[in-house]
Scaffold this active site. Structure first.
Site, PDB file in Angstrom:
ATOM      1  N   PRO A 292       0.842  -1.206   0.000  1.00 55.34           N
ATOM      2  CA  PRO A 292       0.000   0.000   0.000  1.00 55.34           C
ATOM      3  C   PRO A 292       0.872   1.250   0.000  1.00 55.34           C
ATOM      4  O   PRO A 292       1.771   1.381   0.823  1.00 55.34           O
ATOM      5  CB  PRO A 292      -0.805  -0.134   1.302  1.00 55.34           C
ATOM      6  CG  PRO A 292       0.024  -1.018   2.175  1.00 55.34           C
ATOM      7  CD  PRO A 292       0.756  -1.956   1.267  1.00 55.34           C
ATOM      8  N   LEU A 293       0.607   2.149  -0.948  1.00 55.78           N
ATOM      9  CA  LEU A 293       1.446   3.335  -1.145  1.00 55.78           C
ATOM     10  C   LEU A 293       0.595   4.579  -1.289  1.00 55.78           C
ATOM     11  O   LEU A 293      -0.140   4.733  -2.272  1.00 55.78           O
ATOM     12  CB  LEU A 293       2.306   3.170  -2.407  1.00 55.78           C
ATOM     13  CG  LEU A 293       3.260   1.976  -2.437  1.00 55.78           C
ATOM     14  CD1 LEU A 293       3.760   1.731  -3.857  1.00 55.78           C
ATOM     15  CD2 LEU A 293       4.430   2.200  -1.490  1.00 55.78           C
TER      16      LEU A 293
ATOM     17  N   HIS B 242      -4.562  -0.947   8.753  1.00 57.29           N
ATOM     18  CA  HIS B 242      -3.267  -0.268   8.881  1.00 57.29           C
ATOM     19  C   HIS B 242      -2.964  -0.077  10.365  1.00 57.29           C
ATOM     20  O   HIS B 242      -3.479   0.830  11.014  1.00 57.29           O
ATOM     21  CB  HIS B 242      -3.314   1.068   8.158  1.00 57.29           C
ATOM     22  CG  HIS B 242      -1.958   1.670   7.880  1.00 57.29           C
ATOM     23  ND1 HIS B 242      -0.820   1.290   8.554  1.00 57.29           N
ATOM     24  CD2 HIS B 242      -1.570   2.624   6.988  1.00 57.29           C
ATOM     25  CE1 HIS B 242       0.217   1.978   8.091  1.00 57.29           C
ATOM     26  NE2 HIS B 242      -0.216   2.796   7.134  1.00 57.29           N
TER      27      HIS B 242
ATOM     28  N   HIS C 204       3.434   2.143  11.274  1.00 59.04           N
ATOM     29  CA  HIS C 204       4.014   3.419  10.871  1.00 59.04           C
ATOM     30  C   HIS C 204       3.559   4.641  11.659  1.00 59.04           C
ATOM     31  O   HIS C 204       3.520   5.756  11.142  1.00 59.04           O
ATOM     32  CB  HIS C 204       3.776   3.650   9.380  1.00 59.04           C
ATOM     33  CG  HIS C 204       4.497   2.654   8.522  1.00 59.04           C
ATOM     34  ND1 HIS C 204       4.160   2.408   7.210  1.00 59.04           N
ATOM     35  CD2 HIS C 204       5.523   1.817   8.800  1.00 59.04           C
ATOM     36  CE1 HIS C 204       4.953   1.474   6.728  1.00 59.04           C
ATOM     37  NE2 HIS C 204       5.788   1.100   7.677  1.00 59.04           N
TER      38      HIS C 204
ATOM     39  N   TYR D  13       0.631   5.516  12.931  1.00 60.27           N
ATOM     40  CA  TYR D  13      -0.726   6.034  12.808  1.00 60.27           C
ATOM     41  C   TYR D  13      -1.568   5.562  13.997  1.00 60.27           C
ATOM     42  O   TYR D  13      -1.048   4.992  14.946  1.00 60.27           O
ATOM     43  CB  TYR D  13      -1.302   5.657  11.443  1.00 60.27           C
ATOM     44  CG  TYR D  13      -0.485   6.250  10.304  1.00 60.27           C
ATOM     45  CD1 TYR D  13      -0.357   7.628  10.180  1.00 60.27           C
ATOM     46  CD2 TYR D  13       0.205   5.441   9.410  1.00 60.27           C
ATOM     47  CE1 TYR D  13       0.418   8.193   9.166  1.00 60.27           C
ATOM     48  CE2 TYR D  13       0.985   5.995   8.396  1.00 60.27           C
ATOM     49  CZ  TYR D  13       1.093   7.370   8.277  1.00 60.27           C
ATOM     50  OH  TYR D  13       1.873   7.927   7.292  1.00 60.27           O
TER      51      TYR D  13
ATOM     52  N   GLY E 202      12.208  -2.664   2.265  1.00 60.37           N
ATOM     53  CA  GLY E 202      13.512  -2.584   1.620  1.00 60.37           C
ATOM     54  C   GLY E 202      13.940  -3.825   0.868  1.00 60.37           C
ATOM     55  O   GLY E 202      15.126  -3.977   0.549  1.00 60.37           O
TER      56      GLY E 202
ATOM     57  N   ARG F  34       8.477   0.881  -3.329  1.00 61.70           N
ATOM     58  CA  ARG F  34       9.118   1.743  -4.318  1.00 61.70           C
ATOM     59  C   ARG F  34       9.478   1.015  -5.608  1.00 61.70           C
ATOM     60  O   ARG F  34       9.363   1.576  -6.701  1.00 61.70           O
ATOM     61  CB  ARG F  34      10.359   2.396  -3.705  1.00 61.70           C
ATOM     62  CG  ARG F  34      10.022   3.571  -2.803  1.00 61.70           C
ATOM     63  CD  ARG F  34      11.168   3.972  -1.914  1.00 61.70           C
ATOM     64  NE  ARG F  34      11.281   3.073  -0.763  1.00 61.70           N
ATOM     65  CZ  ARG F  34      11.904   3.374   0.361  1.00 61.70           C
ATOM     66  NH1 ARG F  34      12.481   4.549   0.481  1.00 61.70           N
ATOM     67  NH2 ARG F  34      11.962   2.528   1.350  1.00 61.70           N
TER      68      ARG F  34
END
Length: 370
Positions: free
Chosen positions: A30-31, A181, A184, A186, A303, A325
């Protein structure tokens, strides 16, 4: 997939995700892309997601806000209204038309609410505490965050219900399931991590109490749409958005074991080494204990490249590997991994721009290069 024999490429070995048959193990992470104007998913997302769809491929949509009060950033998509449901439908249909599996990520940013965008003028964002998050610069954009208001205990259940309704809406929009989610920094992570959570009620203090909100969300959504349609994303080792924990190993294992009670489809966990702003942060601990503690499908992220993704599958450290990415910049990433082809380089400056094409749907496919 056509081409050379993929039996020796672990990431391309088919996998059964519950009752869902996947043709490979490469997941679109998810981005957030900031291209859903006024919270409404746009038609350009049809091309963006369909570009990254393969038959039997698994995609997780960008984080969608569960309520109007949960929209902490401008131009992030919502999933709280009929207008959102209708806007998501053609995007989901496009992914399904190519044979893809599509989950919607459900999001409440909590205190991580951009100061320049105030959806509820005069109201502070909510969190587990009143601790403010430090500013962040990402993709050439500076985000400053408002001082939050600590939620009263009787305000928590209505937010859990917002998650429930958002999950129902996602299924109505055609998604195959939802990902909660919980990572990160949130809202859910703000309850999980003791760097943020300083509560002294049933939602703070002990591991059990700090995990209570997350598990209530999981249970409620599983009861609403079925546990076979539910996943969760966690980042116990991350300090992102000032959300660290004094004992992330214990937190991760406790969560993994606790999730088994609800029989959800998967647990998606960010590696301790996650990369932020192009810099990889290494950590001596691993996701191994969490992977062994959780009974369902385990997705690793953070990564990964082709070689270490293959190794993670071969060594049993993950069932699936999520790519962010690399998938953003290479819409045909599974094909490139199959051929071990050169990869496009992402342009971080266009991650969060509002342009519907540049840095979004204009990354070249392999056949346009060779």
């Amino acid at each position: 997939m056509e081409g050379k024999d993929t039996d020796q490429i672990p990431l391309l070995i088919p996998y059964k995700l519950g009752q869902i048959r996947l043709s490979h193990r490469i997941v679109l992470a998810p981005l957030t892309r900031f291209r859903s104007y006024n919270s409404i998913p746009q038609s350009h997302a049809i091309l963006y997601y369909s570009q990254r769809t393969t038959k039997g491929g698994f995609l997780i949509a960008e984080a969608a806000c569960i309520s109007r009060a949960a929209q902490g950033f401008k131009n992030t998509p919502g999933i709280w209204s009929k207008e959102h449901i209708d806007a998501w439908k053609p995007i989901v249909d496009a992914v399904h038309a190519k044979g893809g599996i599509f989950f919607c990520q459900l999001w409440h940013p909590g205190r991580v609410s951009d100061q320049s965008f105030e959806p509820n003028v005069g109201q502070a964002p909510v969190s587990s505490s009143d601790k403010q998050c430090s500013p962040l610069v990402d993709g050439g954009v500076e985000f400053k965050f408002l001082t939050p208001r600590k939620l009263n205990s009787d305000e928590i259940r209505p937010i859990v219900d917002d998650y429930r309704m958002a999950a129902r809406n996602a299924i109505e929009a055609g998604f195959d399931g939802v990902e909660i989610h919980g990572a990160h920094g949130y809202l859910i992570d703000q309850f999980l991590k003791d760097q943020v959570n300083d509560r002294t009620d049933d939602y703070g203090g002990s591991l059990e109490n700090r995990c209570r909100f997350a598990l209530e969300v999981v249970e409620t959504i599983a009861n609403e749409i079925g546990p076979d349609k539910v996943g969760i994303r966690l980042s116990p080792f991350s300090n992102y958005m000032d959300a660290g924990d004094s004992n992330p190993e214990a937190l991760g294992i406790y969560l993994a074991k606790s999730l088994n009670k609800y029989g959800i489809l998967y647990c998606h966990v960010v590696e301790p080494r996650m990369e932020v702003m192009e810099e990889r942060t290494e950590c001596v601990v691993s996701l191994g204990p969490m992977r062994r503690a959780f009974n369902g499908t385990f997705i690793a992220a953070g990564g990964y490249e082709r070689e270490d993704g293959n190794n993670a599958i071969t060594e049993g450290r993950a069932d699936l590997v999520a790519y962010g990415r690399l998938f953003l910049a290479n819409p045909d990433l599974p094909r490139r991994f199959e051929l071990d082809a050169e990869l496009n380089k992402h342009n971080r400056d266009t991650f969060y721009s509002p342009d519907p094409v540049v840095g979004y749907t204009d990354y070249p496919f392999l056949e346009t290069i060779i």
